[in-house]
Design a protein around this motif. Structure first.
Motif, PDB file in Angstrom:
ATOM      1  N   HIS A 174      -3.201  -3.862  -6.004  1.00  0.00           N
ATOM      2  CA  HIS A 174      -4.442  -4.189  -5.647  1.00  0.00           C
ATOM      3  C   HIS A 174      -5.364  -4.465  -6.881  1.00  0.00           C
ATOM      4  O   HIS A 174      -6.074  -5.267  -7.050  1.00  0.00           O
ATOM      5  CB  HIS A 174      -4.901  -3.037  -4.825  1.00  0.00           C
ATOM      6  N   PRO A 232      -6.982   2.190  -4.016  1.00  0.00           N
ATOM      7  CA  PRO A 232      -6.177   0.959  -4.459  1.00  0.00           C
ATOM      8  C   PRO A 232      -5.221   1.422  -5.483  1.00  0.00           C
ATOM      9  O   PRO A 232      -5.416   2.295  -6.055  1.00  0.00           O
ATOM     10  CB  PRO A 232      -7.169   0.001  -5.122  1.00  0.00           C
ATOM     11  N   SER A 251       0.720  -1.236   0.067  1.00  0.00           N
ATOM     12  CA  SER A 251      -0.010  -0.070  -0.082  1.00  0.00           C
ATOM     13  C   SER A 251       0.980   1.174  -0.083  1.00  0.00           C
ATOM     14  O   SER A 251       0.395   2.244   0.227  1.00  0.00           O
ATOM     15  CB  SER A 251      -0.915  -0.122   1.454  1.00  0.00           C
ATOM     16  N   THR A 281      -3.525 -11.064   3.566  1.00  0.00           N
ATOM     17  CA  THR A 281      -2.673  -9.651   3.887  1.00  0.00           C
ATOM     18  C   THR A 281      -2.587  -9.292   5.355  1.00  0.00           C
ATOM     19  O   THR A 281      -3.356  -9.799   6.300  1.00  0.00           O
ATOM     20  CB  THR A 281      -3.405  -8.515   3.471  1.00  0.00           C
ATOM     21  N   SER A 302     -10.787  -7.229  -5.245  1.00  0.00           N
ATOM     22  CA  SER A 302     -10.657  -8.711  -4.517  1.00  0.00           C
ATOM     23  C   SER A 302     -11.673  -9.454  -3.831  1.00  0.00           C
ATOM     24  O   SER A 302     -12.208  -8.508  -2.804  1.00  0.00           O
ATOM     25  CB  SER A 302      -9.409  -8.941  -4.030  1.00  0.00           C
ATOM     26  N   HIS A 311      -7.460  -4.036  -0.687  1.00  0.00           N
ATOM     27  CA  HIS A 311      -7.672  -5.146  -1.657  1.00  0.00           C
ATOM     28  C   HIS A 311      -9.193  -5.445  -2.029  1.00  0.00           C
ATOM     29  O   HIS A 311      -9.559  -5.338  -3.318  1.00  0.00           O
ATOM     30  CB  HIS A 311      -7.346  -6.695  -0.994  1.00  0.00           C
TER      31      HIS A 311
END
Ligand code: NAD
Ligand code: ZN
Length: 247
Positions: A87, A83, A27, A104, A116, A111
């Motif tokens: 991501h 993101p 990130s 994670t 995701s 995410h």
């Protein structure tokens, strides 16, 4: 020998249940500092002479909740973060049937924001908060809007984030789901983590295959065991690999 990113793209292309195991480095491109880089959270002291490790511990939350929330809001929560390329790539790789799960250590929810679906959050999420006395749940906005320690309007109890602090244990269900996903993975991509925080870092030992990829700016303790090591910027590696894959 293909170059490392082509080899990375190849592993992704041939995978049908890869697992991505990520840390704070995932990130940084979204503007959220990691912990252990030179410009990370741990490099800067916060007010009193406490290390950030002490500031994000269970005993500190119990002893000085006002100071805990001041640090938490200023250094750990980035409500406007979006993101980034990593991501986005992982969400596409899941939709395309290459990636089965993201495991994670991050608490930022990026995410899921990227799309995701299967995300195991080992250290919880800033987006889930609860009253320690009655259990009522609250969104991040409630904690951010509170002046000082967030208090439950129903019972006056402290509202805290559902994140795993130092001295606290990981959620059993999240842990076993993560172990199962890694144990069944046909490739394991470990990225943006210094592999210094246990038990999370120990989970990569459950991988039994021959496609262990380490993607990190700096060396990690697992580099020696990896089948492929890429020392570089994660967003660049994913962007290039996705181009090769045509995704
Ligand atoms: P860490 O800070 O210990 O290590 C991050 C690693 O990522 C470093 O080795 C760094 O070199 C690498 N890195 C940073 N940016 C990168 C990039 N763009 N490309 C490639 N590599 C990059 O992080 P950790 O191992 O995840 O441990 C920190 C703990 O703190 C975690 O348990 C996590 O819960 C928490 N944390 C979470 C966030 C978040 O949610 N975004 C942010 C900071 C810390
Ligand atoms: Zn309450």
């Amino acid at each position: 020998m293909p170059d490392p990113v082509t080899a990375f793209a190849d592993i992704l292309a041939n995978a049908s249940r890869a697992v991505f195991f990520g840390g704070a480095g995932v990130s940084t491109e979204s503007g959220i500092p990691d912990f252990r880089s030179a410009d990370g959270v741990y490099a800067k002291r916060f007010r009193r002479h406490l290390s950030p490790e002490e500031l994000v511990s269970h005993s500190f939350l119990a002893a000085d909740p006002a100071e805990f929330f001041a640090f938490y809001k200023e250094r750990l929560v980035y409500p406007d973060a979006k993101p980034n390329r990593t991501h986005e790539a992982l969400a596409k790789l899941e939709a395309a049937g290459h990636v089965a799960a993201v495991v994670t250590q991050n608490i930022d929810g990026l995410h899921q924001a990227a799309g995701s679906k299967v995300v195991h959050e080992l250290h919880g999420s800033i987006h889930r908060n609860y009253c320690v006395d009655c259990g009522r749940k609250y969104p991040l906005s409630f904690v951010l809007a509170a002046d000082g320690v967030p208090r439950c309007p129903d019972c006056g109890g402290m509202v805290r984030p559902d994140v795993v602090l130092y001295e606290e244990s990981l959620d059993d269900a999240v842990l076993s789901d993560s172990i199962r996903a890694i144990g069944q993975a046909d490739a394991l991509i470990v990225a943006g983590t210094s592999l210094a925080v246990y038990p999370a870092a120990g989970l990569i030992r459950y991988y039994r295959g021959h496609h262990l990829v380490i993607l990190n700016r700096t060396p990690t303790p697992a580099d020696a065991d990896a089948d492929l090591v890429i020392h570089g910027n994660m967003g660049d590696a994913f962007a290039e690999a996705m181009k090769i894959l045509g995704l």
